[in-house]
Enzyme design. Structure first.
Site: not given
Ligand code: PMP
Length: 406
Positions: A123, A200, A203, A226, A364
């Site tokens: 991202h 990261d 998600q 999220k 993104c």
């Protein structure tokens, strides 16, 4: 579908509304999740009954707010199995957490000629802060390629990894392809050359248990919004020895032990990185979101979303002209696709008129789009509140849109 999960839909008031005169079908979980009542009510309750600033008041409400804020830190610590609370820094979100590491760790410990490894499926928030750092400090950014099947080329990763590599910053689950990367193998290879690894988890944290001690990652970041939580709050996990050795990122109140005209002395982590008044209700509501998710069970969420994704993929495959992007077997709740000769934005608009919310565009992730020779995709992403009926309505609407625009 797991029966209990069917009943969960009533926890999400947003699902009770009509969009374009149709019941909302929300398939944009990867952009942000809908919020359950447990989270909404926690925020409401805080502002009605518990509003006070933290860490500084000598009164009942301030003590209570501080206690709840720190309890939220403990909830996060347990959720990702960190060793202690000082490893959990509250931030604005994934983006700020990555900026914090790039600036505070990067400025202090990276030197001209050092290398940073990113992947082609990152991202932008895990690209731009490193590029800015690289420019400032004359570093080289190297890229792990994405294969035809939408997976990381781990052989190439091992080829570009060397003793000059100081940071490997990698996404756990791609927000475009849905691929869940073998993060443990990446971390262990990076550590063999002495590099630090940032994961990261924006998600992945929503559907799989994360154990930072088992992963042995150096940093891990995610956003509350999220994870069924509020906007404006996120987490940076960092190993204690790293956070303590890093200079502050921002500075001001709440992060010092003393300030004189000549110098200021700083608190240890995590306060050192939480300058100013934090998003108190955000952290507390993130705690509520974690409790909500844990009550359902991440294993149940993962099983539900995996089953629904398989169904979505098999139904998409039945539509002429639809091409799914990436086919990793390691995926849970995200699928991207394109339609031959029809612009995704046009399809997205027609779906919207039928109450179906999907995402279109580059998500993104422009380096990935360039690699795939696409300008964008359509993306369906699923949350715990999605049902087979949602998928059926989406597929019917998509068929209609393709027919209209062909
Ligand atoms: N990384 C990934 C994989 C994401 O999906 C996102 C959000 N789409 C981000 C980072 C950025 O998160 P935020 O905007 O909440 O900071």
């Amino acid at each position: 579908m797991i029966k209990e999960i069917c009943q969960l839909r009533s926890d999400f008031p947003a699902l009770g509304q009509l969009v374009s005169g149709q019941p909302l079908v929300y398939l944009d979980h990867a952009a942000t999740s809908l919020k359950p009542l447990a989270v909404i009510e926690t925020i409401d309750h805080f502002y009605r009954h518990e509003t006070a600033n933290v860490h500084r008041g000598a009164h009942y409400l301030s003590d209570k707010a501080t206690q709840k804020y720190e309890d939220a830190r403990t909830l996060v610590k347990n959720f990702i199995n960190a060793e202690n609370n000082s490893e959990i820094v509250f931030t604005k979100g994934t983006t700020e957490s990555i900026n914090l590491v790039a600036q505070a760790y990067g400025d202090e410990y990276l030197n001209p000629g050092d290398e940073i490894i990113l992947t082609e499926m990152e991202h932008h928030s895990n690209i731009v802060p490193w590029q800015i750092l690289a420019k400032r400090k004359k570093l080289t950014v190297k890229w792990v390629p994405v294969t035809e099947s939408g997976e990381l080329d781990l052989n190439e990763f091992k080829n570009i990894l060397n003793e000059k590599t100081k940071i490997v910053s990698v996404v756990h689950c791609s927000n475009v392809l849905g691929t869940v990367n073998n993060i443990k193998a990446i971390i262990s290879a990076a550590h063999n050359v002495g590099a630090k690894v940032l994961v990261d988890a924006a998600q992945s944290v929503t559907f799989m248990p994360i154990d930072v001690q088992d992963l042995n990652c150096d940093f891990l970041v995610f956003s509350a919004h999220k994870l069924y939580g509020p906007f404006g709050t996120g987490v940076l996990f960092g190993k204690s020895e790293l956070l303590n050795a890093m200079p502050p990122y921002q500075s001001g109140g709440s992060m010092i032990t003393s300030v004189s005209k000549d110098e200021s002395l700083f608190l240890g982590a995590p306060q050192k990185f939480e300058a100013g008044t934090p998003n108190v209700s955000g952290a507390i509501a993130l705690g509520a979101a974690i409790k909500y998710v844990e009550k359902i069970g991440l294993a149940n969420i993962c099983a539900h979303e995996t089953e629904l994704l398989q169904y979505t993929i098999s139904e998409l495959n039945k539509i002429n002209g639809v091409r799914i992007i990436g086919n990793s077997s390691s995926r849970v709740n995200i699928v991207s696709f394109v339609t031959d000769g029809i612009h995704g934005a046009d399809i997205g608009q027609i779906l919207d008129q039928q109450g179906v919310a999907i995402r279109t565009g580059h998500h993104c992730a422009q380096p990935l789009m360039n690699k795939l020779k696409l300008t964008g995709t359509m993306r369906v992403s699923l949350g715990v509140y999605n049902s087979r009926e949602d998928v059926d309505i989406f597929i019917r609407s998509l068929n209609k849109a393709v027919e209209m625009l062909s």
